[in-house]
Design an enzyme around this catalytic site. Structure first.
Site, PDB file in Angstrom:
ATOM      1  N   ASP A 122       0.869  -1.174   0.000  1.00  0.00           N
ATOM      2  CA  ASP A 122       0.000   0.000   0.000  1.00  0.00           C
ATOM      3  C   ASP A 122       0.910   1.229   0.000  1.00  0.00           C
ATOM      4  OD1 ASP A 122      -1.662   2.112   0.694  1.00  0.00           O
ATOM      5  OD2 ASP A 122      -2.889   0.905   2.056  1.00  0.00           O
ATOM      6  N   HIS A 123       0.893   1.946  -1.111  1.00  0.00           N
ATOM      7  CA  HIS A 123       1.845   3.045  -1.261  1.00  0.00           C
ATOM      8  C   HIS A 123       1.519   4.229  -0.348  1.00  0.00           C
ATOM      9  CE1 HIS A 123       5.237   4.888  -2.907  1.00  0.00           C
ATOM     10  NE2 HIS A 123       4.990   4.818  -4.204  1.00  0.00           N
ATOM     11  N   ARG A 124       0.332   4.204   0.292  1.00  0.00           N
ATOM     12  CA  ARG A 124       0.038   5.270   1.251  1.00  0.00           C
ATOM     13  C   ARG A 124       0.885   5.092   2.512  1.00  0.00           C
ATOM     14  NH1 ARG A 124      -6.241   4.216   1.821  1.00  0.00           N
ATOM     15  NH2 ARG A 124      -5.331   2.142   1.978  1.00  0.00           N
ATOM     16  N   ILE A 161       3.713   2.597   2.610  1.00  0.00           N
ATOM     17  CA  ILE A 161       5.072   2.102   2.359  1.00  0.00           C
ATOM     18  C   ILE A 161       5.644   2.753   1.105  1.00  0.00           C
ATOM     19  CG2 ILE A 161       6.338   0.010   1.691  1.00  0.00           C
ATOM     20  CD1 ILE A 161       4.116  -1.429   3.489  1.00  0.00           C
TER      21      ILE A 161
END
Ligand code: CAO
Length: 437
Positions: free
Chosen positions: A409-411, A413
């Site tokens: 989850d780029h939010r 990591i």
């Protein structure tokens, strides 16, 4: 002769006295096996009570607002002729004799409404999981069951609605206001049907025009997993980081273990579980969940394992994987996959996961992009290992390489953290001594 049978609330784990918030069928409806009859909603999660067999609904034994538990009679269904034989272990017992199994609030239906048939019997579905993914302690929208149903009908996610009633309770007017604002383009968004995403409608095709077709209903697991996957795919900004681990030595060790003991089968997956736990300990953001503007960092290590079953994908959880050795993990993995395939997993065995692993290594493929199992923030996909020529500084040497695909989850990591995580993982698998550090 058609038999009238009871459809009961199946094993729903530790939940009792759960309110009925929605009736999904009416008397006279024909239902297929596993079709939802009613929705139950605890203060933290929801589930559908499935029809244990196909047939015609003859009576609905609960009403909105009733609170019911495992074993409560939800409906009487006249089983289709062919459903009678495949309904699991139906006990031939008069319906009236079963009435005390229904908790008081749900059994207000007078005894005279019981059908006068001694052929009625009960049939229970396999355990059903509350939507564990929707469990959000302390963040559950505060609203009455009626308002919840109303919101659901309009496709409104109550978590996004601000309650104006006393104590922040959400009322019907709040839901209406939210929808009005959404229609006026005010930012609020109905959450279903692609409306909130402003998508064009799903293509409608008359497939039969082009050739013979067969229609097959989705299984209950397909439907539940599909709804979760669609939400997770739409809401989480996924990125997948690929890597390869040299598992030549690990495989030699695994083979030795297999020769030394025959009690359990040791597959590469248990080594992955151990290596993942070590990586989670090293990089705690991967062992976390996003809760509003906070990250919840877990200090326990429960690993979900995607298991392929004839009815679809389920994700049982191995608890406290940090405290278990390779053989104990192998034994547990064999047990949970067998249970998953026999549809015997209870809801508790599918909840509480921190990070999931989806291994297609026993089947094939070189890489894939797994979908994160919300509210987790990352998932590891594993593909089939292959012997490849690897340059060791002097020459190409044959090494067994294991493909890893980490979706995150780029939010939560960043790409750099993900690359560090997979690098750590690959090193640990290459040299298992690193797991002792
Ligand atoms: N590379 C090469 N071989 C592998 C391997 C890998 N990465 N992983 C497993 N294998 C081998 C095993 O060693 C075993 O070989 P032997 O029988 O010769 O010893 C064989 O493949 C079969 O393994 P398995 O699949 O039975 O066991 P497992 O522990 O690897 O996996 C389980 C267990 C339950 C995860 C698996 O059976 C399963 O269901 N996988 C599918 C998961 C899935 O569908 N994911 C997709 C989710 S996204 O839609």
């Amino acid at each position: 002769m058609a038999q009238i049978k009871q459809a009961l609330v199946p094993d729903i784990g530790d939940y009792t006295d759960v309110p009925v918030i929605e009736l999904l069928v009416q008397v006279g409806d024909h239902v297929s096996k596993d079709q939802g009859l009613a929705t139950l909603e605890s203060d933290k999660a929801t589930m559908e009570v499935p029809a244990p067999f196909a047939g015609i609904v003859r009576e609905i034994k609960v009403k909105l607002g009733d609170t019911i538990s495992e074993g409560a009679v939800v409906a009487l269904i006249e089983a289709d002729d062919d459903a009678q034989s495949d309904a699991p272990a139906a006990k031939a017992e008069p319906v009236a004799a079963k009435a005390e199994a229904t908790p008081s609030t749900a059994s207000e239906t007078p005894a005279k409404t019981e059908p006068e048939t001694s052929a009625a019997s009960e049939t229970r579905s396999p355990p059903v999981s509350f939507d564990a993914d929707s469990v959000q302690p302390d963040k559950v929208p505060y609203a009455s069951p009626a308002v919840r149903v109303f919101a659901r009908e309009l496709g409104v996610d109550l978590a996004q609605v601000k309650g104006s009633e006393r104590g922040g309770r959400i009322g019907k007017a709040d839901v209406q206001g939210f929808v009005k604002a959404a229609l006026a383009g005010g930012g609020g968004a109905a959450s279903t049907g692609g409306g909130g995403l402003n998508l064009i409608p799903w293509p409608k095709v008359d497939f039969a025009k082009f050739g013979a077709i067969e229609r097959r209903p989705l299984s209950r697991i397909n439907k539940l997993a599909g709804a979760n996957l669609a939400r997770n795919w739409a809401m989480i900004p996924h990125v997948t980081q690929f890597d390869e681990a040299d598992i030549t030595e690990m495989e030699a060790f695994r083979k030795r273990l297999g020769e030394e003991q025959k009690e359990v089968k040791v597959t590469p997956l248990v080594f992955l579980i151990k290596a993942v736990v070590a990586a989670l300990q090293q990089y705690p953001a991967f062992n976390a969940s996003l809760d509003g503007e906070e990250l919840v960092l877990k200090q326990y290590f429960n690993i979900g394992i995607a298991v392929d079953t004839p009815d679809g994908l389920v994700v049982p959880v191995i608890r406290d994987a940090d405290k278990k050795g390779l053989l104990a993990l192998s034994k547990e993995l064999a047990e949970i996959s067998a249970k998953a395939r026999d549809k015997k997993l209870g809801p508790a065995e599918m909840s509480g996961g921190c990070f999931s692993i989806s291994s297609l290594g026993g089947i094939g493929g070189t890489a894939f992009t797994p979908i994160i199992n919300a509210p987790e923030v990352a998932i590891l996909g594993v593909s089939k290992s292959q012997t490849k020529p690897v340059w060791n500084g002097k020459e190409f040497a044959p090494r067994l390489m294991l493909p890893l695909s980490l979706s995150y989850d780029h939010r939560v990591i960043d790409g750099a953290a993900a690359a560090r995580f997979t690098t750590f993982l690959a090193r640990a698998l290459t040299d298992l001594r690193r797991l002792l550090l």
